[in-house]
Scaffold this motif. Structure first.
Motif, mmCIF file in Angstrom:
data_model
loop_
_atom_site.group_PDB
_atom_site.id
_atom_site.type_symbol
_atom_site.label_atom_id
_atom_site.label_comp_id
_atom_site.label_asym_id
_atom_site.label_seq_id
_atom_site.Cartn_x
_atom_site.Cartn_y
_atom_site.Cartn_z
ATOM 1 N N ARG A 1 -9.840 -25.021 -58.396
ATOM 2 C CA ARG A 1 -9.905 -23.566 -58.442
ATOM 3 C C ARG A 1 -9.859 -22.978 -57.037
ATOM 4 N N TYR A 2 -10.462 -23.653 -56.080
ATOM 5 C CA TYR A 2 -10.434 -23.145 -54.705
ATOM 6 C C TYR A 2 -9.007 -23.098 -54.181
ATOM 7 N N ARG A 3 -8.213 -24.108 -54.490
ATOM 8 C CA ARG A 3 -6.807 -24.069 -54.069
ATOM 9 C C ARG A 3 -6.095 -22.865 -54.689
ATOM 10 N N GLN A 4 -6.403 -22.589 -55.948
ATOM 11 C CA GLN A 4 -5.796 -21.433 -56.613
ATOM 12 C C GLN A 4 -6.255 -20.125 -55.970
ATOM 13 N N VAL A 5 -7.515 -20.072 -55.579
ATOM 14 C CA VAL A 5 -8.043 -18.876 -54.920
ATOM 15 C C VAL A 5 -7.336 -18.638 -53.584
ATOM 16 N N ILE A 6 -7.104 -19.716 -52.849
ATOM 17 C CA ILE A 6 -6.391 -19.581 -51.577
ATOM 18 C C ILE A 6 -4.972 -19.060 -51.816
ATOM 19 N N GLU A 7 -4.308 -19.579 -52.851
ATOM 20 C CA GLU A 7 -2.972 -19.081 -53.182
ATOM 21 C C GLU A 7 -3.019 -17.597 -53.531
#
Length: 369
Positions: free
Chosen positions: A171-177
């Motif tokens: 989810r953190y990777r998605q938040v960064i995107e």
């Protein structure tokens, strides 16, 4: 003997307080923590406000005024919380000015009951941004799936965002995107990206609470040996992801335009298991550029007896990954853990907001009689 909070600040960690109430504003305790305890920001959530408003009579005059205006409970709740956040923003404004907007921030969360409704979340974020009307406010949006496009949309409109309730590395990777997409759109729309700020709140202690419960059910020596290690490993790997995005071309283009990175924020750093050291979620997550938002008890514990290292994240990534491998080998599914935590986090905030709205509705009705 050096002050641990000074040492923590010198290591590049911003100290924020995870609490706010009108009593704290009236009696000056927030201002004293800013002056004496290196506090440079404040975070709130629905549970914090539910406790503050139902546990104090300092809101009575404003509630009476709201009742005379015949506003409903939802509108009254927005007015009450925005008043406190606006006041706290004013207390922190000198910090905001001194740090060029990096710190001096106060967060207010969108109604958690709409976390799974993207359009409503965006509308709520805009309403809070206008209502607080301070340059140092951060609007909190939960990092559920439906929150991701809301994060992008709000950043694209120039709204500063605190992404909250993160437990999962995926989810953190998605938040960064979502963050990168928001800044890119903001730039196309002509917003000054140098003035857009965001933090990503990665929750820590709740991970150990959930995982330790599952480890205790297994009951083996191997399970016992893993207790209290997963939350810190998870957060350290999140910081590695942060570093990877800072090294990427996509961020590089935004950085060239003067954009500011989305800083990692360690949330839920109060220790819930008395067997653990009460400063572990601070001292074991020291690295330059992070925020640690602490309950007041944790803040005072750090000030009293914490041993602050210069850095406790770099050089730990292999060990952290191995911890998650060992967790899976014991039959505990990481994805199931973080999904359960996300669902539980939203449910708890929903319950707090529902309870507060019900109580406030009854109070408003009584005041009108």
């Amino acid at each position: 003997m050096s002050d641990p909070l000074t040492t923590l600040t010198e290591a590049g960690v911003s100290i924020w307080l995870d609490d706010l109430s009108r009593e704290r504003l009236i009696d000056g305790s927030l201002a004293r923590l800013v002056a004496d305890r290196h506090v440079t920001g404040v975070t709130t959530n629905p549970t914090i406000f539910a406790k503050a408003i139902t546990g104090s009579d300092t809101y009575a005059d404003q509630i009476h005024s709201l009742a005379l205006r015949r506003v409903d409970a939802d509108t009254a709740l927005q007015e009450l919380t925005a008043y406190d956040v606006r006041w706290a923003c004013d207390v922190l404004r000198p910090v905001y000015d001194a740090t060029g907007g990096t710190d001096g921030r106060v967060s207010i969360e969108v109604d958690p009951r709409w976390a799974h409704d993207t359009d409503r979340t965006v509308a709520e974020a805009h309403a809070l941004w206008r209502l607080v009307d301070r340059p140092n406010v951060l609007v909190k949006i939960p990092a559920v799936k439906q929150g991701l496009p809301a994060i992008t949309a709000c950043l694209a409109d120039g709204i500063d965002i605190n992404v909250t309730l993160m437990f999962s590395l995926h989810r953190y990777r998605q938040v960064i995107e979502a963050f990168l997409a928001g800044l890119e759109r903001a730039r196309v729309r002509g917003h000054d990206v140098t003035q857009i700020h965001s933090v990503a709140s990665f929750f820590v202690s709740r991970v150990d609470t959930e995982v330790d419960h599952r480890l205790d059910k297994i009951g083996t020596d191997q399970a016992a040996a893993l207790r209290g290690s997963v939350a810190i490993a998870n957060a350290r790997l999140a910081y590695q992801i942060y570093e990877q995005y800072l090294a990427g071309d996509r961020w590089g283009a935004l950085a060239q335009a003067g954009a500011r990175p989305q800083r990692p924020l360690w949330a839920s750093t109060g220790v819930k298991d008395p067997r653990y050291d009460d400063t572990r979620y601070v001292t074991d997550l020291v690295a330059d550029g992070v925020i640690n938002t602490m309950p007041e008890a944790t803040l005072h514990a750090v000030a009293d007896h914490a041993q602050i290292p210069r850095d406790r994240i770099h050089g730990t990534y292999s060990e952290a990954r191995q911890t998650l491998v060992e967790l899976g080998a014991l039959g505990i599914d990481y994805d199931d853990v973080v999904t359960a935590l996300e669902d539980d986090g939203i449910a708890k905030f929903d319950a707090s907001w529902d309870h507060l709205t019900t109580e406030l509705s009854a109070t408003l009705t009584e005041a009108r009689r």
